[in-house]
Design an enzyme around this catalytic site. Structure first.
Site, PDB file in Angstrom:
ATOM      1  N   HIS A  90       0.556  -1.204  -0.255  1.00  0.00           N
ATOM      2  CA  HIS A  90      -0.049   0.229  -0.146  1.00  0.00           C
ATOM      3  C   HIS A  90       0.161   0.806   0.052  1.00  0.00           C
ATOM      4  O   HIS A  90       1.772   1.345   0.541  1.00  0.00           O
ATOM      5  CB  HIS A  90      -1.091  -0.108   0.827  1.00  0.00           C
ATOM      6  N   GLU A 136      -4.239   1.147  -0.660  1.00  0.00           N
ATOM      7  CA  GLU A 136      -4.527  -0.996  -1.120  1.00  0.00           C
ATOM      8  C   GLU A 136      -4.277  -0.931  -2.331  1.00  0.00           C
ATOM      9  O   GLU A 136      -4.637  -0.601  -3.218  1.00  0.00           O
ATOM     10  CB  GLU A 136      -5.452  -1.138  -0.289  1.00  0.00           C
TER      11      GLU A 136
HETATM   12  C1  F6R Z   1       2.138   6.491   5.511  1.00  0.00           C
HETATM   13  C2  F6R Z   1       1.169   6.415   4.760  1.00  0.00           C
HETATM   14  C3  F6R Z   1       1.267   4.718   5.170  1.00  0.00           C
HETATM   15  C4  F6R Z   1       3.087   4.210   4.956  1.00  0.00           C
HETATM   16  C5  F6R Z   1       3.150   2.579   5.512  1.00  0.00           C
HETATM   17  C6  F6R Z   1       4.447   2.145   5.830  1.00  0.00           C
HETATM   18  O1  F6R Z   1       1.589   8.246   5.121  1.00  0.00           O
HETATM   19  O2  F6R Z   1       0.401   6.298   4.877  1.00  0.00           O
HETATM   20  O3  F6R Z   1       1.645   4.379   3.612  1.00  0.00           O
HETATM   21  O4  F6R Z   1       3.904   4.804   4.384  1.00  0.00           O
HETATM   22  O5  F6R Z   1       2.238   1.916   6.479  1.00  0.00           O
HETATM   23  O6  F6R Z   1       4.673   1.941   7.416  1.00  0.00           O
HETATM   24  P1  F6R Z   1       5.402   1.665   7.784  1.00  0.00           P
HETATM   25  O7  F6R Z   1       6.368   3.070   7.774  1.00  0.00           O
HETATM   26  O8  F6R Z   1       5.530   2.605   9.231  1.00  0.00           O
HETATM   27  O9  F6R Z   1       6.592   1.023   7.650  1.00  0.00           O
END
Ligand code: F6R
Length: 192
Positions: free
Chosen positions: A121, A126
């Site tokens: 995503h 998604e």
């Molecule tokens: C960020 C967002 C998400 C994250 C993704 C990865 O604004 O909307 O798409 O980039 O869920 O999250 P992390 O970096 O926590 O693994």
């Protein structure tokens, strides 16, 4: 597309921060698209350090955030140059229209930062065969709620909806910097 490999999280964060700071130095009144999640935390810390040392000036920079949970209020009132969806606006259509128009009114995003979810995503878009193009309100999937409960006291506290830029909103950016780290992201990076 250019791929940078870094030996660890610190190196990735420093290199990414270097790219952001180059953008700000080249165009002090640039528009940055910001992401949340855990991946860019090291990058933001590095930018803060350079700012505190007087090496980086954010005074002309404007920012737009990629997404925001619906139902979450701002902890701090952001300064005038920072923009994000208003999670407290209950009228989804109205808020999506407002935020899309705001981003357009700022001209192109010069550099959009992105993380990527384990399932691929982007923002809260998604994986799918069809994407909402513009800012829209998403019903979060159970897997995203599970993945993001680490930011909340419990899974029940994770909002069920979020506002997110659409894929077209994101793709209008002049440059995109997408970051991924850790073994858990290896499969999705390989498959993307
Ligand atoms: C960020 C967002 C998400 C994250 C993704 C990865 O604004 O909307 O798409 O980039 O869920 O999250 P992390 O970096 O926590 O693994």
């Amino acid at each position: 597309m250019r791929i940078y490999r870094a030996k660890d999280y610190e190196e990735m964060s420093r290199r990414a921060a270097g790219i952001v700071s180059a953008q700000i130095i080249m165009k002090p009144d640039c528009v940055l698209g910001l992401a949340t999640g855990s991946t860019p935390v090291g990058l933001y810390k590095q930018l803060i350090e350079w700012y505190r040392n007087g090496d980086l000036d954010f005074s002309g920079v404007r920012t737009v955030n990629l997404d925001e949970y619906k139902g979450i209020s701002r902890e701090n009132d952001p300064a005038g140059n920072t923009h994000l969806p208003d999670g407290m606006e209950p009228d989804s259509e109205k808020e999506c229209r407002r935020y899309e128009e705001l981003i357009r009114s700022m001209g192109s995003v010069d550099l959009q930062l992105l993380g990527i979810g384990h399932n691929g995503h982007i923002g809260f878009n998604e994986p799918s065969d069809v994407f909402d193009k513009q800012v829209h309100c998403v019903n979060l999937t159970q897997s995203t709620i599970e993945a993001n409960k680490r930011f909340f006291a419990s899974a029940e506290d994770v909002p069920k909806q979020a506002y997110t830029m659409g894929i077209q909103t994101i793709m209008r950016s002049k440059k995109i910097l997408i970051m991924a780290n850790g073994e858990g992201k290896a499969d999705i990076v390989r498959d993307s």
